[in-house]
Design a protein around this motif. Structure first.
Motif, PDB file in Angstrom:
ATOM      1  N   PRO A  15       4.714  13.806 -12.140  1.00 17.83           N
ATOM      2  CA  PRO A  15       4.880  13.388 -12.991  1.00 17.83           C
ATOM      3  C   PRO A  15       6.436  14.182 -13.569  1.00 17.83           C
ATOM      4  O   PRO A  15       7.154  14.999 -13.461  1.00 17.83           O
ATOM      5  CB  PRO A  15       4.150  13.804 -14.160  1.00 17.83           C
ATOM      6  CG  PRO A  15       2.913  14.692 -13.171  1.00 17.83           C
ATOM      7  CD  PRO A  15       3.493  14.792 -11.984  1.00 17.83           C
ATOM      8  N   GLY A  16       6.739  12.843 -14.625  1.00 17.07           N
ATOM      9  CA  GLY A  16       8.568  13.046 -14.679  1.00 17.07           C
ATOM     10  C   GLY A  16       9.641  12.565 -13.802  1.00 17.07           C
ATOM     11  O   GLY A  16      10.560  12.555 -13.982  1.00 17.07           O
ATOM     12  N   ASP A  17       9.249  12.925 -12.535  1.00 19.00           N
ATOM     13  CA  ASP A  17      10.141  12.048 -11.495  1.00 19.00           C
ATOM     14  C   ASP A  17       9.994  10.138 -11.574  1.00 19.00           C
ATOM     15  O   ASP A  17      10.706   9.539 -10.869  1.00 19.00           O
ATOM     16  CB  ASP A  17       9.072  11.891  -9.987  1.00 19.00           C
ATOM     17  CG  ASP A  17       9.428  13.104 -10.034  1.00 19.00           C
ATOM     18  OD1 ASP A  17      10.221  14.248 -10.474  1.00 19.00           O
ATOM     19  OD2 ASP A  17       8.901  14.010  -9.300  1.00 19.00           O
ATOM     20  N   GLU A  18       9.164   9.387 -12.881  1.00 17.52           N
ATOM     21  CA  GLU A  18       9.715   8.505 -12.499  1.00 17.52           C
ATOM     22  C   GLU A  18      10.903   7.275 -13.013  1.00 17.52           C
ATOM     23  O   GLU A  18      10.905   6.741 -11.716  1.00 17.52           O
ATOM     24  CB  GLU A  18       8.855   7.226 -13.619  1.00 17.52           C
ATOM     25  CG  GLU A  18       7.059   7.414 -13.498  1.00 17.52           C
ATOM     26  CD  GLU A  18       6.932   9.418 -14.257  1.00 17.52           C
ATOM     27  OE1 GLU A  18       7.374   9.154 -14.905  1.00 17.52           O
ATOM     28  OE2 GLU A  18       5.005   9.526 -14.311  1.00 17.52           O
ATOM     29  N   GLY A  19      11.496   8.323 -13.799  1.00 16.85           N
ATOM     30  CA  GLY A  19      12.398   7.238 -12.935  1.00 16.85           C
ATOM     31  C   GLY A  19      14.178   8.267 -12.497  1.00 16.85           C
ATOM     32  O   GLY A  19      14.917   7.980 -12.483  1.00 16.85           O
ATOM     33  N   ARG A  20      13.529   8.913 -11.445  1.00 15.75           N
ATOM     34  CA  ARG A  20      14.351   8.978 -11.044  1.00 15.75           C
ATOM     35  C   ARG A  20      15.004   8.596  -9.648  1.00 15.75           C
ATOM     36  O   ARG A  20      15.012   8.478  -8.115  1.00 15.75           O
ATOM     37  CB  ARG A  20      13.925  10.784  -9.907  1.00 15.75           C
ATOM     38  CG  ARG A  20      14.805  11.649 -10.911  1.00 15.75           C
ATOM     39  CD  ARG A  20      14.541  13.689 -10.619  1.00 15.75           C
ATOM     40  NE  ARG A  20      13.911  13.986 -10.837  1.00 15.75           N
ATOM     41  CZ  ARG A  20      13.435  15.063 -10.662  1.00 15.75           C
ATOM     42  NH1 ARG A  20      13.722  15.870 -10.161  1.00 15.75           N
ATOM     43  NH2 ARG A  20      12.371  16.100 -11.317  1.00 15.75           N
ATOM     44  N   SER A  21      13.251   7.680  -9.230  1.00 13.47           N
ATOM     45  CA  SER A  21      14.306   6.789  -7.982  1.00 13.47           C
ATOM     46  C   SER A  21      15.271   5.770  -8.101  1.00 13.47           C
ATOM     47  O   SER A  21      15.772   5.747  -7.746  1.00 13.47           O
ATOM     48  CB  SER A  21      12.788   5.664  -8.116  1.00 13.47           C
ATOM     49  OG  SER A  21      11.187   6.699  -8.052  1.00 13.47           O
ATOM     50  N   GLU A  51       0.899  -1.505  -0.148  1.00 11.84           N
ATOM     51  CA  GLU A  51      -0.158   0.035  -0.070  1.00 11.84           C
ATOM     52  C   GLU A  51       0.820   1.552   0.186  1.00 11.84           C
ATOM     53  O   GLU A  51       0.618   2.295  -0.504  1.00 11.84           O
ATOM     54  CB  GLU A  51      -1.135   0.225   1.509  1.00 11.84           C
ATOM     55  CG  GLU A  51      -2.306  -1.070   1.282  1.00 11.84           C
ATOM     56  CD  GLU A  51      -2.401  -1.134   2.271  1.00 11.84           C
ATOM     57  OE1 GLU A  51      -3.934  -1.308   2.717  1.00 11.84           O
ATOM     58  OE2 GLU A  51      -1.906  -1.132   3.818  1.00 11.84           O
ATOM     59  N   GLN A  52       2.276   0.848   0.746  1.00 10.13           N
ATOM     60  CA  GLN A  52       3.131   2.101   0.711  1.00 10.13           C
ATOM     61  C   GLN A  52       3.469   2.331  -0.265  1.00 10.13           C
ATOM     62  O   GLN A  52       4.007   3.672  -1.046  1.00 10.13           O
ATOM     63  CB  GLN A  52       4.347   2.217   1.861  1.00 10.13           C
ATOM     64  CG  GLN A  52       4.598   3.639   1.647  1.00 10.13           C
ATOM     65  CD  GLN A  52       3.834   4.590   2.646  1.00 10.13           C
ATOM     66  OE1 GLN A  52       3.646   4.505   3.767  1.00 10.13           O
ATOM     67  NE2 GLN A  52       4.160   5.235   2.082  1.00 10.13           N
ATOM     68  N   ALA A  53       4.597   1.740  -1.684  1.00  6.65           N
ATOM     69  CA  ALA A  53       4.460   1.779  -2.390  1.00  6.65           C
ATOM     70  C   ALA A  53       3.308   2.219  -3.639  1.00  6.65           C
ATOM     71  O   ALA A  53       3.405   2.930  -4.365  1.00  6.65           O
ATOM     72  CB  ALA A  53       5.151   0.531  -3.029  1.00  6.65           C
ATOM     73  N   ALA A  54       2.237   1.746  -3.390  1.00  8.76           N
ATOM     74  CA  ALA A  54       0.968   2.391  -4.171  1.00  8.76           C
ATOM     75  C   ALA A  54       1.032   3.333  -4.096  1.00  8.76           C
ATOM     76  O   ALA A  54       0.562   4.466  -5.178  1.00  8.76           O
ATOM     77  CB  ALA A  54      -0.374   1.463  -3.835  1.00  8.76           C
ATOM     78  N   LEU A  55       1.193   4.340  -2.956  1.00 11.13           N
ATOM     79  CA  LEU A  55       0.865   5.421  -2.365  1.00 11.13           C
ATOM     80  C   LEU A  55       1.634   6.626  -2.570  1.00 11.13           C
ATOM     81  O   LEU A  55       1.353   7.925  -3.420  1.00 11.13           O
ATOM     82  CB  LEU A  55       0.406   5.668  -0.563  1.00 11.13           C
ATOM     83  CG  LEU A  55       0.256   7.591  -0.127  1.00 11.13           C
ATOM     84  CD1 LEU A  55      -0.591   7.278  -1.248  1.00 11.13           C
ATOM     85  CD2 LEU A  55       0.414   7.017   0.936  1.00 11.13           C
ATOM     86  N   ASP A  56       3.470   5.767  -2.655  1.00 12.60           N
ATOM     87  CA  ASP A  56       4.006   6.776  -3.164  1.00 12.60           C
ATOM     88  C   ASP A  56       3.655   6.800  -4.644  1.00 12.60           C
ATOM     89  O   ASP A  56       4.548   7.510  -5.285  1.00 12.60           O
ATOM     90  CB  ASP A  56       5.624   5.882  -3.131  1.00 12.60           C
ATOM     91  CG  ASP A  56       5.397   6.020  -1.409  1.00 12.60           C
ATOM     92  OD1 ASP A  56       5.447   6.822  -1.241  1.00 12.60           O
ATOM     93  OD2 ASP A  56       6.163   4.731  -0.822  1.00 12.60           O
ATOM     94  N   ASP A  57       3.992   5.772  -5.231  1.00 14.28           N
ATOM     95  CA  ASP A  57       3.432   5.757  -6.940  1.00 14.28           C
ATOM     96  C   ASP A  57       2.834   7.131  -7.764  1.00 14.28           C
ATOM     97  O   ASP A  57       2.569   8.179  -8.332  1.00 14.28           O
ATOM     98  CB  ASP A  57       3.096   4.675  -7.705  1.00 14.28           C
ATOM     99  CG  ASP A  57       4.376   3.849  -7.292  1.00 14.28           C
ATOM    100  OD1 ASP A  57       5.446   4.241  -7.653  1.00 14.28           O
ATOM    101  OD2 ASP A  57       3.952   2.713  -7.603  1.00 14.28           O
ATOM    102  N   LEU A  58       0.876   7.289  -6.525  1.00 11.99           N
ATOM    103  CA  LEU A  58       0.120   8.215  -6.886  1.00 11.99           C
ATOM    104  C   LEU A  58       0.713   9.460  -6.583  1.00 11.99           C
ATOM    105  O   LEU A  58       0.250  10.204  -7.351  1.00 11.99           O
ATOM    106  CB  LEU A  58      -1.032   7.618  -5.952  1.00 11.99           C
ATOM    107  CG  LEU A  58      -1.891   6.369  -6.342  1.00 11.99           C
ATOM    108  CD1 LEU A  58      -3.236   6.282  -5.366  1.00 11.99           C
ATOM    109  CD2 LEU A  58      -2.468   6.502  -8.164  1.00 11.99           C
ATOM    110  N   MET A  59       1.662   9.429  -6.124  1.00 10.72           N
ATOM    111  CA  MET A  59       1.710  11.325  -5.246  1.00 10.72           C
ATOM    112  C   MET A  59       3.376  11.349  -5.653  1.00 10.72           C
ATOM    113  O   MET A  59       3.619  12.731  -5.812  1.00 10.72           O
ATOM    114  CB  MET A  59       2.306  10.787  -3.782  1.00 10.72           C
ATOM    115  CG  MET A  59       0.863  10.621  -2.585  1.00 10.72           C
ATOM    116  SD  MET A  59       0.039  11.345  -2.466  1.00 10.72           S
ATOM    117  CE  MET A  59       1.282  12.853  -1.683  1.00 10.72           C
ATOM    118  N   ALA A  60       3.699  10.613  -6.138  1.00  7.85           N
ATOM    119  CA  ALA A  60       5.024  10.758  -7.666  1.00  7.85           C
ATOM    120  C   ALA A  60       4.360  12.036  -8.143  1.00  7.85           C
ATOM    121  O   ALA A  60       3.462  11.615  -9.486  1.00  7.85           O
ATOM    122  CB  ALA A  60       5.773  10.157  -7.992  1.00  7.85           C
TER     123      ALA A  60
END
Length: 158
Positions: free
Chosen positions: A152-158, A141-150
């Motif tokens: 746009p354009g931050d997907e590659g920076r993790s 759930e925490q990972a899903a929340l982090d994905d939703l809160m990210a």
């Protein structure tokens, strides 16, 4: 001139002061009977004022009821006989505190029952809230929340 107005106002206020409902000609000579009459009168409702005892009311009907109470006591009635006489004549509404009976059971039970139901509802709500608050989020759930809160354009920076 101002002192004259003040004096007249003070005099008017003194004259408008409340008077005792019980008139001196109603008082019995026997202090024991008079005390019994006062005790009975304190528990009887003025049917005109509705939320005052006949002892406190200035209404003519309250005066008549006070006289009846004293007449019945002088005649030798017990306190309960006097109350019953007035209930028979005017109905149970004449009593400030209703008697416990089948027809008044709802009056006596409703308030405590509603209080108990409200307290029970609060207890159930607090138990439900405490059971749902203690868990927190699972890792998924925490990972899903982090994905939703990210953003746009931050997907590659993790």
């Amino acid at each position: 001139m101002n002192w004259m107005r003040s004096l007249l106002l003070a005099l008017a206020l003194l004259l408008a002061a409340p008077v005792a409902a019980l008139s001196p000609n109603e008082i019995l000579d026997d202090p024991v009977l008079e005390q019994r009459a006062r005790d009975i009168s304190a528990g009887l409702r003025c049917l005109v004022c509705q939320n005052q005892s006949i002892d406190d009311s200035d209404a003519d009907l309250a005066r008549d009821l006070r006289v009846i109470v004293r007449e019945r006591l002088v005649a030798g009635d017990t306190d309960e006989q006097v109350r019953q006489y007035l209930v028979d004549r005017y109905g149970e509404y004449v009593l400030l505190n209703p008697r416990l009976g089948g027809h008044t059971l709802l009056l006596w039970v409703a308030a405590p029952a509603l209080l108990a139901a409200g307290l029970g509802g609060l207890w159930v709500m607090s138990r439900r809230r405490s059971s749902t608050d203690g868990g927190g989020l699972s890792p998924q759930e925490q990972a899903a929340l982090d994905d939703l809160m990210a953003e746009p354009g931050d997907e590659g920076r993790s």
